[in-house]
Design a protein around this motif. Structure first.
Motif, PDB file in Angstrom:
ATOM      1  N   SER A   1       0.129   4.875   0.684  1.00  0.00           N
ATOM      2  CA  SER A   1      -0.925   5.792   1.105  1.00  0.00           C
ATOM      3  C   SER A   1      -0.323   6.984   1.828  1.00  0.00           C
ATOM      4  O   SER A   1       0.896   7.151   1.885  1.00  0.00           O
ATOM      5  CB  SER A   1      -1.953   5.052   1.977  1.00  0.00           C
ATOM      6  OG  SER A   1      -1.330   4.222   2.928  1.00  0.00           O
TER       7      SER A   1
ATOM      8  N   ARG B   1       0.854  -1.186   0.000  1.00  0.00           N
ATOM      9  CA  ARG B   1       0.000   0.000   0.000  1.00  0.00           C
ATOM     10  C   ARG B   1       0.894   1.242   0.000  1.00  0.00           C
ATOM     11  O   ARG B   1       1.854   1.320   0.758  1.00  0.00           O
ATOM     12  CB  ARG B   1      -0.897   0.037   1.241  1.00  0.00           C
ATOM     13  CG  ARG B   1      -1.898  -1.108   1.350  1.00  0.00           C
ATOM     14  CD  ARG B   1      -3.057  -0.921   0.384  1.00  0.00           C
ATOM     15  NE  ARG B   1      -4.156  -1.826   0.653  1.00  0.00           N
ATOM     16  CZ  ARG B   1      -4.222  -3.079   0.220  1.00  0.00           C
ATOM     17  NH1 ARG B   1      -3.226  -3.566  -0.490  1.00  0.00           N
ATOM     18  NH2 ARG B   1      -5.262  -3.834   0.503  1.00  0.00           N
TER      19      ARG B   1
ATOM     20  N   LEU C   1      -5.092   0.134 -10.198  1.00  0.00           N
ATOM     21  CA  LEU C   1      -4.211   0.554  -9.111  1.00  0.00           C
ATOM     22  C   LEU C   1      -3.656   1.935  -9.412  1.00  0.00           C
ATOM     23  O   LEU C   1      -3.186   2.210 -10.508  1.00  0.00           O
ATOM     24  CB  LEU C   1      -3.066  -0.448  -8.954  1.00  0.00           C
ATOM     25  CG  LEU C   1      -2.088  -0.215  -7.800  1.00  0.00           C
ATOM     26  CD1 LEU C   1      -2.792  -0.363  -6.469  1.00  0.00           C
ATOM     27  CD2 LEU C   1      -0.919  -1.188  -7.902  1.00  0.00           C
TER      28      LEU C   1
ATOM     29  N   THR D   1      -1.707   5.535  -7.317  1.00  0.00           N
ATOM     30  CA  THR D   1      -1.112   6.075  -6.098  1.00  0.00           C
ATOM     31  C   THR D   1      -1.338   7.575  -6.001  1.00  0.00           C
ATOM     32  O   THR D   1      -1.548   8.259  -7.009  1.00  0.00           O
ATOM     33  CB  THR D   1       0.400   5.798  -6.060  1.00  0.00           C
ATOM     34  OG1 THR D   1       1.015   6.397  -7.202  1.00  0.00           O
ATOM     35  CG2 THR D   1       0.675   4.310  -6.057  1.00  0.00           C
TER      36      THR D   1
ATOM     37  N   GLN E   1      -6.586   2.180  -2.809  1.00  0.00           N
ATOM     38  CA  GLN E   1      -5.510   2.081  -3.783  1.00  0.00           C
ATOM     39  C   GLN E   1      -6.020   1.859  -5.204  1.00  0.00           C
ATOM     40  O   GLN E   1      -5.318   2.159  -6.169  1.00  0.00           O
ATOM     41  CB  GLN E   1      -4.574   0.930  -3.405  1.00  0.00           C
ATOM     42  CG  GLN E   1      -4.022   1.030  -1.999  1.00  0.00           C
ATOM     43  CD  GLN E   1      -3.019   2.142  -1.821  1.00  0.00           C
ATOM     44  OE1 GLN E   1      -1.998   2.184  -2.491  1.00  0.00           O
ATOM     45  NE2 GLN E   1      -3.311   3.073  -0.920  1.00  0.00           N
TER      46      GLN E   1
END
Length: 871
Positions: A249, A247, A277, A279, A269
């Motif tokens: 985050s 992850r 996916l 970010t 995510q």
């Protein structure tokens, strides 16, 4: 669709910079939008590999070097303003520049820069990324860390100014972590990330002159892109990758490294295009308090993504319901047309970076590229079509990122710099004044934090109740806390295990065989820092070594983990007291550790002051709201970790019932080698830990003689594990090991670096039959999904027949499931030794405890890379 075609031709002509790298002079033309602030930006070449394909821009590799960049300053944010390459005099050759940031007064520019690559020099001797500072008034450009020796200690990137003038940055130097390695009698090195791919970048703080460098975050993977919020806290990207959770985050932390808190997006995510996916790259607080991020694929060749604003004040996750369900409430695209993030055709192009103006408008300074394709017939470049036919598979052209003023409310964009083919403007910032963030001073020992704890280099973890799951009492805390209603044996949670991550060196420091990690490399290596009892109400308060990435496990009376594994690295700074209300599962989307979103505790603690908890020792007088652990800390003193699992009933009032039986699972009761220093057994301190290796600590349990002899010394029975669980009997004859389990120290056929016993316990193994005096794997005919037998066929699918004209069956090896599961509590191994089991009493409690804790921390073959054999 907004594109270059929608921009007036006059503006395009005025915006062209020609890609020059020298200063220009002359009168500036009047622009439609006059912005009287200087801007700085990075112009760079598009880097391509030997085959002409774009190099990937991977956010998980912050040390990557893309030569061919320069840092340019314009004295106004207009297309016609003069340009000055402020890095031109520093290096000769192709260097790299990135991560621009400014001071709140707009007078200083800070960034990361790396010198050109040296020819015929090994990678570890190449120049490193360094932090550089440019003063707008004096026009002085200097490297922040003046000493070459100190500057080359690590890769330093992503700087940002703190309100007191210091600089926070991300670095692989791991200054404090490296120093602590000396306490473990290991050489100093920068530990690799959890995936053992590259050195971990973590947060550091230094003075503006490069002095007093201090590490403030202690993740096992990257902590990247720090930025200072208006409240003075540092917001950054944290890569949580323990046990492969993966992850990236947003977290926050105070400038001294205390109060590490999750902030946003751990369970969000997959919020890219078509739930791909994505970010939250390069976070920055906007003037309205929202967080501006570049939402993009973690790696790829588009170099960009969507402009997204996050409402981190009101939300910690993207969706209104758990599991990505409900409405998208936590974040929203602020691009005024569609942007895709999955590498497909993006109608509105893509954004590489964005920087807000602080002038009360909704304008951003963005690096933006139009969507372009390569026309198949002519190989000419043209803008992406509005729509695509079903059969069309367009070839995306290289991006062409220029610098633009982008008003996401008005829906307009105006060019400042239009890049030439083969180059891009990768990022830009405005040097304008903005409100200085709040200043959070470092705590003063003896005033703000306990000086004794600072001196001891420990912090305190205070858990209100492990039975509190997301604000819900899952076990009846009040009942569990009452000795008259619940005995100790009836409480599911008995101890807390504190596990430390082990630093893994790169191959240049130590080249050891990867089989040392055991069956699951993603678990890394682990050390056990110690144990502390969980009080009847589920509370814990214990001292833990500071500046150490650690995780917690709740275990039962036999030393087995009963709740799921904790896969986030926690940290405490010296003197820090970290409080949490309870526990959570990995699926929980409650913002744990974030004080402003913390749920009300399910356990209110003592209902009154100057009175004991119900049916407990009368002398233990609680204060209102206090937990049992807090009461003990106040009266007895702060508890430290212990190497042994030990319980003594201090709570039950003898007038109510007999006190509960003590528990002692002590390493001293082992008849084999102890996995901790002998000096620690009687005095377990913050430098003590258990380090378990399979060959050294587990295998000897199987080989320990367990014979029963009569008075004459005659062996009546031999309960040595390998006496039955071996392929050869006492007379030397070959046999099938008992229960198809070979516990010998022979080399495994699965991996010759492991003992056979290790593979037999943890990996599915062939069932063996004794055929003609030879142990032979049992075979059966393979069947298809419908249960039909499978026969050998040729490449055309025709049956292959044997000499008798019969089909040849496809045979496969029959296997038996491994004896040990992922955790001790789920394993079929331990019930065999419990009351009524086939091997009751054959292993003592200390041995079973050692096996259980080894299995729970990952069943590694080695838990110290320096103890493992060389590759």
């Amino acid at each position: 669709m907004k594109s270059l075609r929608a921009v007036p031709l006059l503006l395009l002509v005025a915006a062209c910079s020609g890609g020059g790298s020298s200063s220009s002079s002359g009168e500036q033309a009047e622009d439609p939008v006059v912005v009287d602030y200087p801007i700085a930006f990075v112009r760079r070449q598009l880097n391509k590999d030997d085959e002409g394909a774009l190099e990937q821009d991977n956010q998980y590799q912050p040390q990557d070097f893309f030569p061919g960049a320069e840092l340019i300053l314009k004295d106004r944010a207009t297309a016609s303003a003069a340009e000055t390459v402020i890095t031109a005099e520093i290096f000769t050759g192709d260097y790299d520049v990135k991560d621009l940031n400014t001071s709140a007064d707009g007078q200083r520019l800070v960034f990361a820069m790396r010198a050109p690559e040296l020819e015929n020099v090994d990678d570890d001797e190449q120049p490193t990324w360094n932090i550089w500072l440019y003063d707008l008034e004096t026009k002085e450009l200097k490297r922040v860390i003046q000493s070459d020796l100190i500057a080359e200690e690590g890769q330093d990137v992503a700087p940002a100014f703190l309100p007191d003038g210091r600089i926070v940055f991300s670095s692989s130097r791991q200054r404090r972590a490296r120093a602590l390695l000396l306490d473990d009698n290991k050489p100093q090195f920068s530990a690799l990330t959890d995936d053992q791919d590259e050195p971990a970048f973590v947060l550091h703080v230094m003075e503006a002159d490069g002095s007093d460098i201090r590490q403030i975050s202690f993740n096992q993977s990257h902590d990247l892109n720090p930025t200072v919020l208006n409240n003075g806290r540092i917001l950054f990207n944290r890569w949580d990758n323990a046990a492969g959770v993966d992850r990236l985050s947003l977290y926050t932390i105070k400038p001294d490294g205390s109060d590490l808190s999750f902030h946003y997006g751990y369970h969000s995510q997959e919020t890219g295009t078509e739930n791909s996916l994505a970010t939250f790259s390069r976070p920055r607080e906007m003037p309205d308090g929202r967080l501006l991020v570049n939402l993009r694929s973690p790696s790829g060749v588009s170099y960009g993504g969507d402009l997204v604003a996050i409402d981190g004040i009101n939300y910690s996750e993207a969706y209104s319901e758990a599991g990505g369900e409900g409405d998208l409430v936590g974040q929203a695209s602020i691009a005024f047309a569609e942007v895709t993030t999955d590498g497909t055709l993006s109608p509105h192009g893509t954004f590489s970076t964005a920087w807000p103006f602080y002038d009360g408008t909704s304008r951003l300074l963005v690096s933006w590229s139009e969507c372009r394709i390569v026309e198949e017939e002519t190989e000419l470049l043209r803008p992406c079509p509005e729509t695509l036919g079903e059969e069309e598979e367009p070839v995306l052209a290289d991006p062409l990122y220029g610098l633009w003023i982008y008003d996401y409310v008005a829906g307009t964009q105006l060019p400042i710099i239009v890049a030439e083919e083969g180059e891009m403007i990768s990022e830009g910032v405005t040097l304008e004044p903005r409100t200085e963030p709040a200043y959070i001073p470092d705590p003063i020992p003896g005033i703000d934090v306990d000086g004794d704890l600072v001196q001891e280099s420990v912090g305190i973890l205070d858990i209100r109740s492990v039975y509190d799951f997301d604000g819900e009492d899952i076990a009846g805390i009040e009942t569990l806390a009452d000795p008259a209603m619940t005995t100790a044996d009836e409480r599911p949670a008995r101890f807390l295990r504190i596990v430390k991550a082990v630093a893994i060196p790169d191959d240049d420091t130590l080249d050891f065989d990867g089989s040392a990690f055991g069956r699951n490399r993603s678990q890394g290596m682990r050390e056990i820092l110690g144990y502390t009892p969980i009080q009847p109400d589920g509370s814990v308060r214990v001292k833990i070594p500071a500046d150490t990435p650690f995780a917690i496990s709740v275990i039962d009376a036999e030393g087995k983990r009963v709740f799921e594994q904790h896969n986030n690295w926690l940290q405490l700074r010296p003197g820090e007291v970290r409080s949490c209300v309870g526990c959570h599962t990995s699926e929980s989307e409650v913002a744990h550790g974030r004080v402003d979103m913390e749920l009300e505790s399910a356990w209110s603690g003592s209902p009154t002051s100057a009175a004991p908890f119900v049916n407990t020792e009368p002398a233990l007088l609680a204060e209102m709201g206090e937990t049992m652990a807090q009461l003990l800390a106040r009266i007895v003193g702060e508890a430290g970790l212990k190497g042994d699992i030990h319980f003594s009933d201090v709570w039950t009032d003898p007038a109510v019932r007999v006190k509960d039986t003590d528990i002692s699972l002590a390493y001293a009761d082992l008849l084999t080698e102890i996995p901790a220093p002998l000096a620690c057994l009687d005095n377990w301190g913050s430098s003590c830990r258990s380090v378990i290796h399979y060959e050294q600590h587990i295998q000897p349990i199987w080989e320990l003689p367990r014979q029963v002899v009569d008075n004459a010394g005659t062996v009546i029975s031999d309960n040595t594990c390998t006496a039955c669980h071996s392929p050869v009997d006492a007379a030397g004859a070959t046999r099938v090991p008992a229960a198809q389990l070979d516990l010998t120290a022979s080399a495994s056929s699965v991996n010759d670096a492991w003992f056979t016993s290790y593979a037999e316990l943890l990996v599915d193994s062939p069932i063996l039959d004794l055929v003609g005096g030879i142990l032979t794997p049992r075979l059966r005919q393979e069947t298809d999904n419908q249960g039909n037998p499978v026969f050998e066929t040729d490449e055309d699918g025709n049956l292959i027949l044997d000499a008798n004209g019969n089909p040849i069956p496809v045979m496969i090896v029959v296997t038996t499931s491994s004896v040990m599961a992922e955790t001790a509590v789920e394993s079929a191994f331990f019930p065999i030794f419990s009351t009524g089991g086939a091997h009751t009493g054959l292993l003592n409690p200390a041995e079973l405890r050692l096996i259980a804790e080894w299995l729970d921390i990952g069943a590694q073959y080695y838990n110290d890379p320096f103890a493992a054999p060389a590759d």
